[in-house]
Structure formats: structure tokens, C-alpha cells
Design a protein around this motif. Structure first.
Motif, short mmCIF file in Angstrom:
data_model
loop_
_atom_site.label_atom_id
_atom_site.label_comp_id
_atom_site.label_asym_id
_atom_site.label_seq_id
_atom_site.Cartn_x
_atom_site.Cartn_y
_atom_site.Cartn_z
N PRO A 201 -1.43 -9.34 -37.43
CA PRO A 201 -0.11 -9.44 -36.58
C PRO A 201 -0.09 -8.32 -35.64
O PRO A 201 0.14 -8.66 -34.45
N ASP A 202 -0.75 -7.30 -35.99
CA ASP A 202 -0.82 -6.25 -34.89
C ASP A 202 -1.86 -6.84 -33.61
O ASP A 202 -1.58 -6.45 -32.44
N ALA A 203 -2.88 -7.78 -33.78
CA ALA A 203 -3.81 -8.04 -32.76
C ALA A 203 -2.74 -9.02 -31.87
O ALA A 203 -3.06 -9.28 -30.70
N VAL A 204 -1.91 -9.73 -32.41
CA VAL A 204 -1.05 -10.82 -31.85
C VAL A 204 0.09 -10.08 -31.02
O VAL A 204 0.49 -10.40 -29.74
N ALA A 205 0.46 -9.11 -31.65
CA ALA A 205 1.28 -8.14 -31.06
C ALA A 205 0.87 -7.71 -29.57
O ALA A 205 1.36 -7.32 -28.57
N GLU A 206 -0.75 -7.16 -29.69
CA GLU A 206 -1.15 -6.69 -28.40
C GLU A 206 -1.19 -7.85 -27.37
O GLU A 206 -0.98 -7.56 -26.14
N ALA A 207 -1.49 -9.26 -27.80
CA ALA A 207 -1.46 -10.26 -26.98
C ALA A 207 -0.14 -10.31 -26.22
O ALA A 207 -0.08 -10.79 -25.00
N VAL A 208 0.90 -10.28 -27.07
CA VAL A 208 2.10 -10.44 -26.47
C VAL A 208 2.46 -9.39 -25.33
O VAL A 208 3.01 -9.86 -24.05
N LEU A 209 1.99 -8.28 -25.45
CA LEU A 209 1.99 -7.22 -24.44
C LEU A 209 1.19 -7.74 -23.28
O LEU A 209 1.38 -7.44 -21.91
N GLN A 210 -0.15 -8.13 -23.37
CA GLN A 210 -0.76 -8.57 -22.52
C GLN A 210 -0.23 -9.89 -21.76
O GLN A 210 -0.59 -10.05 -20.34
N ALA A 211 0.36 -10.77 -22.46
CA ALA A 211 1.01 -11.67 -21.77
C ALA A 211 2.51 -11.34 -21.12
O ALA A 211 3.29 -12.40 -20.66
N GLY A 212 2.81 -10.11 -21.32
CA GLY A 212 4.30 -9.79 -20.88
C GLY A 212 4.37 -9.44 -19.61
O GLY A 212 3.70 -9.90 -18.63
N PRO A 213 5.22 -8.59 -19.10
CA PRO A 213 5.61 -8.45 -17.65
C PRO A 213 4.38 -8.00 -16.69
O PRO A 213 3.33 -7.21 -17.10
N GLY A 214 4.22 -8.90 -15.78
CA GLY A 214 3.10 -8.82 -14.71
C GLY A 214 1.80 -9.25 -15.34
O GLY A 214 0.62 -8.93 -14.69
N GLY A 215 1.72 -9.85 -16.69
CA GLY A 215 0.51 -9.93 -17.20
C GLY A 215 -0.26 -11.28 -17.26
O GLY A 215 0.01 -11.98 -16.34
N ALA A 216 -1.01 -11.60 -18.28
CA ALA A 216 -1.73 -12.94 -18.08
C ALA A 216 -0.77 -13.98 -18.50
O ALA A 216 0.53 -13.96 -18.99
N GLY A 217 -1.14 -15.51 -18.11
CA GLY A 217 -0.21 -16.52 -18.17
C GLY A 217 -0.38 -17.04 -19.62
O GLY A 217 0.51 -17.46 -20.46
#
Ligand SMILES: NC(=O)c1ccc[n+]([C@@H]2O[C@H](COP(=O)([O-])OP(=O)(O)OC[C@H]3O[C@@H](n4cnc5c(N)ncnc54)[C@H](OP(=O)(O)O)[C@@H]3O)[C@@H](O)[C@H]2O)c1
Length: 268
Positions: A201-217
């Protein structure tokens, strides 16, 4: 002033990990799920958060969340994480159309309704929406047709929204196998030859931040899944053949959250 994030499905797994990760970055949180006791324990542990104990398939749920944002956060929301979701057991032959509708109600309709409720506030803040889809949105498996159908639809919804919204960033997270309460992945975890394929789950949480504001699509977890999902489009017979070969076409190990004992949702 701290930014405000609404995280659905924050009572366990990926949503809980995402809430912890956002709190560590100083976000104020609105935690949403059915199990109030879990949400309150997490809120206490994080030093305070707004708790909305609600069944997201309830038509009143989005208004309840919006009202909590208005009352507790002056109507400000900077990030919506559409994470709550579940897979219910049964083949199409077993469940019929109702099995598909059950998946759509939580994994698609509830997401669409929450986006509609919070979009005006997200436009005002120039915020972001991140939706947790699944590799299953690209690659169907026998025994999980309703889940794949709903995840494919929510991925299409998110992709379209990303094109329509100019002031709101819209990101998508595409996890593969993640060991959580609702998706224990026991068979994969217990086999030394397949354990590597299971993320946290921590790895996915990190991805959520990466896809968050101003992040990846779009972010796959782990990233190598992007090869499999692209291959599914380029060579449509190959991946289903591999799924069959691996014997992964029927996975009865699904923990139903439909019957989970939850506190009766109360007013926030
Ligand atoms: N784990 C995986 O292998 C995997 C892979 C790809 C995608 N995903 C996706 O990741 C997301 C999170 O799943 P997870 O793996 O973290 O599973 P999980 O630990 O079972 O978490 C699911 C969350 O959704 C909430 N939820 C379920 N039904 C709800 C309802 N009717 N109303 C409100 N909240 C509800 C649950 O809370 P309550 O029970 O308290 O309501 C829980 O907080 C889901 O969208 C799932 O489809 C998971």
C-alpha cells in the motif's frame, strides 16, 4: 495554510497508507469510508482529521462529504483521492447482471458522484483528482468481470475528465497486485516464485502523490505493469493467453467487503 485532501477508502489498505503519506507532508485530511472506528483511530493517530463515516453507494454520500468540507474546511478542497473500491466474488454465470451493477455502483457511480460534488471546489482551488483504477481496467480475468468492467469505465471517465478540465489536474493510478485486507493476494504472497509481483500500500500511496497536483497523468505500480497493459492493446491475444497459461484466469480468493460489519453511518 495546510492544503485539504479528501481520501475515500481511508479505513484500510491503500487509502490508509495514502492518508498517512499525505499527513506526513502536512495535508489536512477528510477521511471517508464506512468503518467509523477505523477512521477515528487513524484521525487520532494523525493528530486530527475530519471523519465522514458513510457508505459511498448511498446517494446522499457526496453531499455528506461536501458538507463536511464546507463546515470544517471553509469549503476548500485541494485534492480528491478516489480510492474506495472493492471486488465481489462470482463469475458472470453466478451473479448475472446484478454482479456487474454491484461493481459499477461502488467503483464507478460513487466516484462520478463524488467528483460532481467536489468539482466546483476543486476548480476554485486549482486542485487535483486522483483515481485508483487497476491493471484489471486493461486486462480482464475470469471471475472478475464486473470489477474489470467498472475499473475500465472509471479509467475512461478519468481520462476524459483530464481533457475537459483545464484548472484541475486529473491523475490515474494503476496498481497491479497489492496485499491488502480486501485483496489479500495470499496465494501470490505465499509462493516464493510470485511474491515479487505483490506491491505494498505504501508504494501505491507514493504513486498517488506522483499523480497528484501538477503531477503525472497516469502511474502504474510497479511501473513494469505499463508494459503488460500496452501489450494488451498492441497484441490483444497475447496477454489473455499468458493469463490462462499462468492459471490466473480464475481467482476465487476475493474477500467480500459487502458483508463487512460496519457502524451505521452517522452525521459528521
Ligand atoms: N489491492 C490490490 O491488489 C488492488 C489492485 C488494484 C487496484 N486496487 C484498488 O485500490 C483501491 C483500494 O483497495 P485496497 O486494496 O486498499 O483494499 P481495502 O484494504 O479493502 O480498502 C478498500 C477501502 O474501500 C472502502 N470501501 C469499500 N466499500 C465501501 C463503501 N461502500 N463505501 C465506502 N467505503 C468503502 C473500505 O472501507 P470500509 O470497509 O470501512 O467502508 C476500505 O477503506 C480499490 O479501489 C481497489 O479496487 C487494489
Amino acid at each position: 495554510m495546510a492544503r485539504v485532501a479528501v481520501v475515500t477508502g481511508a479505513s484500510s489498505g491503500i487509502g490508509e497508507a495514502t492518508a498517512r503519506r499525505l499527513a506526513a507532508d502536512g495535508w489536512d485530511l477528510v477521511l471517508v469510508a464506512r468503518r467509523r472506528d477505523r477512521l477515528e483511530a487513524l484521525a487520532t493517530e494523525l493528530g486530527g482529521a475530519t471523519v465522514v463515516a458513510v457508505d459511498l453507494t448511498d446517494p446522499e454520500a457526496p453531499a455528506r462529504v461536501r458538507s463536511a468540507v464546507e463546515v470544517r474546511h471553509d469549503g476548500v478542497v485541494d485534492l480528491l483521492v478516489n480510492n474506495a473500491g472493492a471486488r465481489f466474488p462470482g463469475t458472470f454465470a453466478d451473479t448475472g447482471p446484478e454482479g456487474i451493477r454491484q461493481h459499477l455502483a461502488l467503483n464507478l457511480d460513487a466516484v462520478v458522484a463524488m467528483v460532481a460534488a467536489l468539482l466546483p471546489a476543486l476548480r476554485r482551488s486549482g486542485g487535483a483528482i486522483v483515481t485508483v483504477a487497476s491493471v484489471s481496467s486493461f486486462i480482464s480475468r475470469a471471475g472478475a468481470i464486473g470489477y474489470s468492467t467498472a475499473k475500465a469505465a472509471v479509467r475512461a471517465f478519468s481520462d476524459g475528465l483530464a481533457l475537459e478540465e483545464t484548472d484541475v489536474h486529473v491523475g490515474l493510478v494503476v496498481p497491479g497486485f497489492v496485499a491488502t485486507e480486501g485483496f489479500p493476494q495470499t496465494e501470490l504472497v505465499e509462493n516464493p516464485r510470485t511474491r515479487w509481483a505483490v506491491s505494498t500500500p505504501d508504494a501505491v500511496a507514493e504513486a498517488v502523490l506522483q499523480a497528484g497536483p501538477g503531477g503525472a497523468g497516469q502511474v502504474h505500480v510497479p511501473r513494469a505493469w505499463a508494459i503488460a497493459t500496452a501489450t494488451r492493446s498492441i497484441a490483444p491475444r497475447l496477454i489473455p493467453a499468458v493469463v490462462r497459461m499462468l492459471g490466473a484466469n480464475v481467482n476465487p480468493e476475493v474477500r467480500s467487503v459487502a458483508d463487512r460489519e460496519v457502524d451505521a453511518p452517522e452525521r459528521t
